[in-house]
Design a protein around this motif. Structure first.
Motif, PDB file in Angstrom:
ATOM      1  N   GLU A 199       0.839  -1.206   0.000  1.00  0.00           N
ATOM      2  CA  GLU A 199       0.000   0.000   0.000  1.00  0.00           C
ATOM      3  C   GLU A 199       0.870   1.252   0.000  1.00  0.00           C
ATOM      4  O   GLU A 199       0.599   2.213  -0.729  1.00  0.00           O
ATOM      5  N   ILE A 259      -4.108   0.614  -6.381  1.00  0.00           N
ATOM      6  CA  ILE A 259      -4.644   0.741  -5.026  1.00  0.00           C
ATOM      7  C   ILE A 259      -6.019   0.085  -4.934  1.00  0.00           C
ATOM      8  O   ILE A 259      -6.335  -0.616  -3.967  1.00  0.00           O
ATOM      9  N   MET A 268      -5.672  -0.002   7.041  1.00  0.00           N
ATOM     10  CA  MET A 268      -5.369   0.445   5.686  1.00  0.00           C
ATOM     11  C   MET A 268      -5.617   1.942   5.529  1.00  0.00           C
ATOM     12  O   MET A 268      -4.821   2.653   4.898  1.00  0.00           O
TER      13      MET A 268
END
Length: 303
Positions: free
Chosen positions: A102, A137, A156
Motif C-alpha cells: 500500500e 490501489i 489500511m
C-alpha cells in the motif's frame, strides 16, 4: 558531481531500499509483543541518543538555531511520530507485506501534493502513472478476503493517512532550514519524534514492558530497527537535500517486494494473486511517475 558524491548517493539509495524493506517484518515481529507507541518511542529516542553520542565523538557541531530545531521537530512529527508511529500501530492488524505494498503508492501522493501545493505541472508520463497507481490501489484494497479481517480496513485507512504525512514531510524537508549536518539532523528528528510518541504512549495508557521480559526475537528486531533506522533515515535526509523528492520516493519500487518476500518466508503471510497483480500495476505506475521520458503521440497525419 564528484565521484565520492555519486558513491554516497548510491549507498544511500541502497540503504533506503533494502533496510527499509526489512523494517516492516521487524516492526511486525516487535508489535506482536510490545505496545506500538511504546515500541517506536523507545526505538527513536534510543537511536537519537546514539546519534548524538556518535556525533560528539566525531566532533560534529550539535548546536543549532531555534528555527532549525522547530523545523526538525516538525519533520520528526510528519515522518516519525505520526508517519511511522501510526503505521506500526496499523501493523497490529495489517500484514507487513500488504502494508508495504500500500505504501508503494507514496510517489503518487508526492506528485499530487506537488501539483496542489506547489502548482507543479504533472507530466504526461506521470499522468499515466497516477492512473495506474489508482487502479493498483483499488485492486489492493478490493480484496474481500483480506479487508474482512478485524481491524484491517481501519489499518489500511490509517496507513494511507500516514502516506500523506510522509509525502508532505518530503516536500517540507526539501526546502526547510534544517541542521546542515545530515547525521545531526536525523538525531534531532528522532529525539523529537520519539518524545512525541512517548506522550502518545502515555496518553493512550500503554503498558510499558521491561526489556528483560522481551523475547529474543523482539530484542533482535529492536536492535536491527535502531541501527538500521539510524543508517536509513540519515540516508533519507541526505537524499532529500541532494536529489528530488520524487527520486527519493522510488524506494517504494524495492521496499514492498522485499517486505512481501520476508513476510511470506518468516511469518507465513498470504500473497494473493490479486496482490501480485496490484503490485505490478502499482510499481509500473511508480515507474511512469519517475521516468524523465516524455510521451510522444504520433499522428498518421504528421508529415
Amino acid at each position: 558531481m564528484k565521484c565520492n558524491n555519486k558513491v554516497l548517493i548510491i549507498l544511500s539509495f541502497f540503504s533506503i531500499y533494502f533496510i527499509w524493506g526489512s523494517t516492516y517484518l521487524l516492526n511486525k515481529i516487535a508489535v506482536t509483543e510490545l505496545p506500538p507507541f511504546m515500541l517506536v518511542s523507545f526505538r527513536f529516542i534510543l537511536a537519537g541518543i546514539l546519534i548524538f553520542i556518535i556525533s560528539k565523538f566525531l566532533k560534529f557541531k550539535l548546536s543549532i538555531t531555534l528555527k532549525q530545531f522547530l523545523n526538525a521537530s516538525i519533520a520528526g512529527f510528519l515522518f516519525l511520530a505520526f508517519g511511522n508511529g501510526v503505521i506500526v500501530w496499523a501493523l497490529k492488524y495489517v500484514d507487513s507485506g500488504f502494508a508495504a505494498l500500500e505504501i508503494s503508492a507514496q510517489p503518487l501522493i508526492v506528485i499530487l501534493l506537488m501539483r496542489f501545493i506547489e502548482g507543479k505541472r504533472i507530466q504526461s508520463m506521470s499522468v499515466i502513472g497516477v492512473v495506474l497507481g489508482i487502479i493498483g490501489i483499488y485492486l489492493l484494497i478490493s480484496q474481500k478476503q483480506l479487508i474482512s479481517q478485524e481491524g484491517m480496513l481501519t489499518g489500511m485507512v490509517m496507513i494511507f493517512v500516514c502516506m500523506i504525512s510522509w509525502a508532505y514531510g518530503s516536500l517540507f524537508v526539501s526546502k526547510a532550514d534544517l541542521p546542515p549536518n545530515f547525521f545531526v539532523n536525523t538525531g534531532y528528528q528522532m529525539i523529537s519524534g520519539g518524545v512525541m510518541l512517548l506522550f502518545a504512549s502515555l496518553l493512550f495508557k500503554e503498558q510499558w514492558i521491561p526489556i528483560t521480559d522481551w523475547s529474543n526475537k523482539v530484542q533482535f528486531s529492536m536492535i536491527a530497527l535502531i541501527i538500521g533506522g539510524i543508517v536509513a533515515f540519515t540516508s533519507f535526509n541526505y537524499l532529500l537535500r541532494t536529489v528530488s523528492p520524487e527520486k527519493v520516493a522510488t524506494s517504494t519500487y524495492v521496499n514492498p517486494v522485499i517486505a512481501l518476500l520476508l513476510g511470506w518466508y518468516f511469518l507465513n503471510e498470504q500473497i494473493t494473486f490479486q496482490s501480485i497483480i496490484a503490485a505490478i500495476v502499482l510499481l509500473t505506475g511508480v515507474y511512469f511517475i519517475n521516468t524523465k521520458k516524455k510521451l510522444v503521440v504520433y499522428s498518421r497525419f504528421k508529415k
